[in-house]
Structures are given as structure tokens and as C-alpha cells.
Motif scaffolding. Sequence first.
Motif, mmCIF file in Angstrom:
data_model
loop_
_atom_site.group_PDB
_atom_site.id
_atom_site.type_symbol
_atom_site.label_atom_id
_atom_site.label_comp_id
_atom_site.label_asym_id
_atom_site.label_seq_id
_atom_site.Cartn_x
_atom_site.Cartn_y
_atom_site.Cartn_z
ATOM 1 N N GLU A 102 39.131 -10.634 81.317
ATOM 2 C CA GLU A 102 38.316 -11.078 82.436
ATOM 3 C C GLU A 102 38.682 -12.549 82.627
ATOM 4 N N HIS A 109 38.219 -8.552 86.394
ATOM 5 C CA HIS A 109 38.626 -7.767 85.231
ATOM 6 C C HIS A 109 40.054 -7.305 85.466
ATOM 7 N N GLN A 166 37.649 -8.408 75.275
ATOM 8 C CA GLN A 166 36.687 -7.507 74.635
ATOM 9 C C GLN A 166 37.189 -7.220 73.224
#
Length: 185
Positions: free
Chosen positions: A138, A147, A167
Amino acid sequence: MCQSILGLPTLNQSTLNTLGRHLQKLRQEKGMSLSQLAAGAGIAKSNLSRLEQGNGNPTLDTIWRLAKQLDVPFGELVQPLSTSVGEKGVEVRLIEQGKGTPDVDAYWMSIAPNTEREAEAHATGTQETIVLVSGALEAGNTGRTQHLKPGDSVVFNADLPHVYKTQDTWATCLITIVYHKEEKA
């Protein structure tokens, strides 16, 4: 060799010495005193003095602020280094520094899993393009991120605060930074 934390290099003494000498050379070429550069970059004069002597542990934001105050592209400040620079899960390596107008730098960047890097605004007119090579990322201006998946790209104004966030996987990307300098009257 660089030691590493989370697989990312820290600057060894030889690299710190090279960075310090180059920083001092650029500062002197610009006719700036230690006090002037330190104050403009928002760091203590003693810290700048230590950096020029090859000591200290500059963050990416510190290096960016010094480049901004010296009115040089980030790549010009780190160009003599033969290693990546990084901190807190982010590693950046200069690939190429353009020699035309405007100044353009190309970087490879790797970001560790579960990392959020909030970058300060760069010089006025600076634009950044990110192409994601692997992982998920992101990225973009704070509050207006996108994203990305491999092959995606984003272009944003890097003269505003911006963010990179991963992530559960590493993200690898290519970055170009274009320094559109303001016309001086």
C-alpha cells in the motif's frame, strides 16, 4: 560486509566514512557551515559533525533532510556508497542517477513484512513512481494510498508526506524519483 537486522543492512564503518566525507564535501561546495546545514535539516550540529566524521547512524529521513537542505537529489548524497541504506524494515539501493534535466533517480526498495514507513515530504516539485515487483504494498500520499500487486504502479507527489505499508509478505519495488525544481525568479 554490512551487518543486518531483519535481513536489512546497517551501515558499516567504511560506508559511514564514505558518506561522511561526501556529505562534508557537498556542504563545503554549497558554502554552508555545519550550523547552517544542521539547523536547516532539523538535526543537532553535534550529530551532523559526527556524521561527517563517519560516526553516528543516520536514518533515511535524516539523509533525505540533508539532501533537501543541500538542494541535491537523494541519489547524489548516497551515490558513492556501495551498499544499500535502510532502517526499520526498509532497504533502499540506488540503481542509477540521471544526468539530465530534471534530475531523476532510480532505486530498488525492499520492505519487510508488517512494516509501515511514513516518509517526510521531499523537495518541492518531487514526484515518485513505484512499480511493485513482488509481494503486496500500500503506497502513496498519506490518506490517499493505493493497494498494489505485482505489476501495478502508482505515481504521487513526493513533496507531500507519503507512506509505504506491507502486510504479511516482503514487498520489492522499483522507484523513480523526479526532482522538478522550481524556477527561480
